[in-house]
Design a protein around this motif. Structure first.
Motif, PDB file in Angstrom:
ATOM      1  N   LEU A 106       1.107   7.965   0.650  1.00 30.30           N
ATOM      2  CA  LEU A 106       1.018   6.986   0.410  1.00 30.30           C
ATOM      3  C   LEU A 106       1.210   5.770   1.702  1.00 30.30           C
ATOM      4  O   LEU A 106       0.759   4.948   1.938  1.00 30.30           O
ATOM      5  N   LYS A 107       1.517   6.640   2.663  1.00 32.06           N
ATOM      6  CA  LYS A 107       1.058   5.883   4.103  1.00 32.06           C
ATOM      7  C   LYS A 107      -0.062   6.157   4.770  1.00 32.06           C
ATOM      8  O   LYS A 107      -1.099   5.160   4.884  1.00 32.06           O
ATOM      9  N   ARG A 109      -2.496   4.675   2.849  1.00 29.36           N
ATOM     10  CA  ARG A 109      -2.850   3.615   1.826  1.00 29.36           C
ATOM     11  C   ARG A 109      -2.557   2.648   1.866  1.00 29.36           C
ATOM     12  O   ARG A 109      -2.679   2.057   2.007  1.00 29.36           O
ATOM     13  N   ARG A 111       0.448   2.039   2.384  1.00 36.70           N
ATOM     14  CA  ARG A 111       1.566   1.390   1.428  1.00 36.70           C
ATOM     15  C   ARG A 111       3.078   2.080   1.973  1.00 36.70           C
ATOM     16  O   ARG A 111       3.495   3.211   2.779  1.00 36.70           O
ATOM     17  N   SER A 112       4.361   1.287   1.940  1.00 36.63           N
ATOM     18  CA  SER A 112       5.477   1.748   2.225  1.00 36.63           C
ATOM     19  C   SER A 112       6.070   2.642   0.934  1.00 36.63           C
ATOM     20  O   SER A 112       6.758   2.431  -0.240  1.00 36.63           O
ATOM     21  N   GLU A 116       8.034   2.318  -2.375  1.00 36.76           N
ATOM     22  CA  GLU A 116       8.032   2.271  -3.456  1.00 36.76           C
ATOM     23  C   GLU A 116       8.467   3.948  -3.525  1.00 36.76           C
ATOM     24  O   GLU A 116       6.972   4.163  -4.128  1.00 36.76           O
TER      25      GLU A 116
END
Length: 155
Positions: A106-107, A109, A111-112, A116
């Motif tokens: 996720l990181k 990408r 994103r947090s 999420e």
């Protein structure tokens, strides 16, 4: 053709992943917010019927020294209950570090993972299932012992 669900079972959520019919690629499907056994089971039952699931693959959170701790035993107990209620076989995969790997994905990408968590659980379930699928593709290692010639055969 194969239809399997991968599960990342946590105290608050169950990440669920599925695979393509050829058993090549695992993808996250959804996250079940845990409420009760009956609720969780019904969510899984719907997915199993939609996808004609033949097996559950569940991540077991072994301790870092490779033992089954209390959390792993709780997951195993719940998974066995799901398997029995759904009349499906259950297999287990060592899930150590899958949540960490999911957070790193996720990181990457942008994103947090903190915001999420449901997505972290889905990705972890996909990693668990992919590990199982990849193990299926590995050829079974067999060792064939070559007989040693007897003293008479050497002469």
């Amino acid at each position: 053709m194969i239809s399997v669900l991968g599960l990342d079972v946590g105290r608050k959520r169950i990440g669920v992943a599925g695979c393509d019919r050829l058993g090549q690629l695992a993808t996250g499907l959804r996250t079940i917010q845990r409420r009760s056994f009956a609720h969780d089971l019904e969510q899984l039952r719907q997915l199993c019927q939609e996808r004609q699931v033949e097996r559950l693959v569940v991540g077991l959170p072994y301790t870092l020294n490779g033992e089954l701790g209390s959390q792993a035993r709780q997951v195993q107990h719940l998974a066995e209950r799901f398997g029995k209620a759904l009349d499906l076989p259950v297999e287990y995969v060592d899930e150590r570090l899958t949540s960490f790997q999911a957070e790193e994905i996720l990181k990457q990408r942008g994103r947090s993972p903190r915001r999420e968590k449901a997505l972290v659980d889905q990705i972890a379930a996909a990693l668990i299932l992919q590990q199982w699928l990849d193990a299926l593709k590995q050829p079974v290692q067999t060792t064939v012992a070559t007989p040693r010639p007897t003293a008479a055969e050497r002469d």
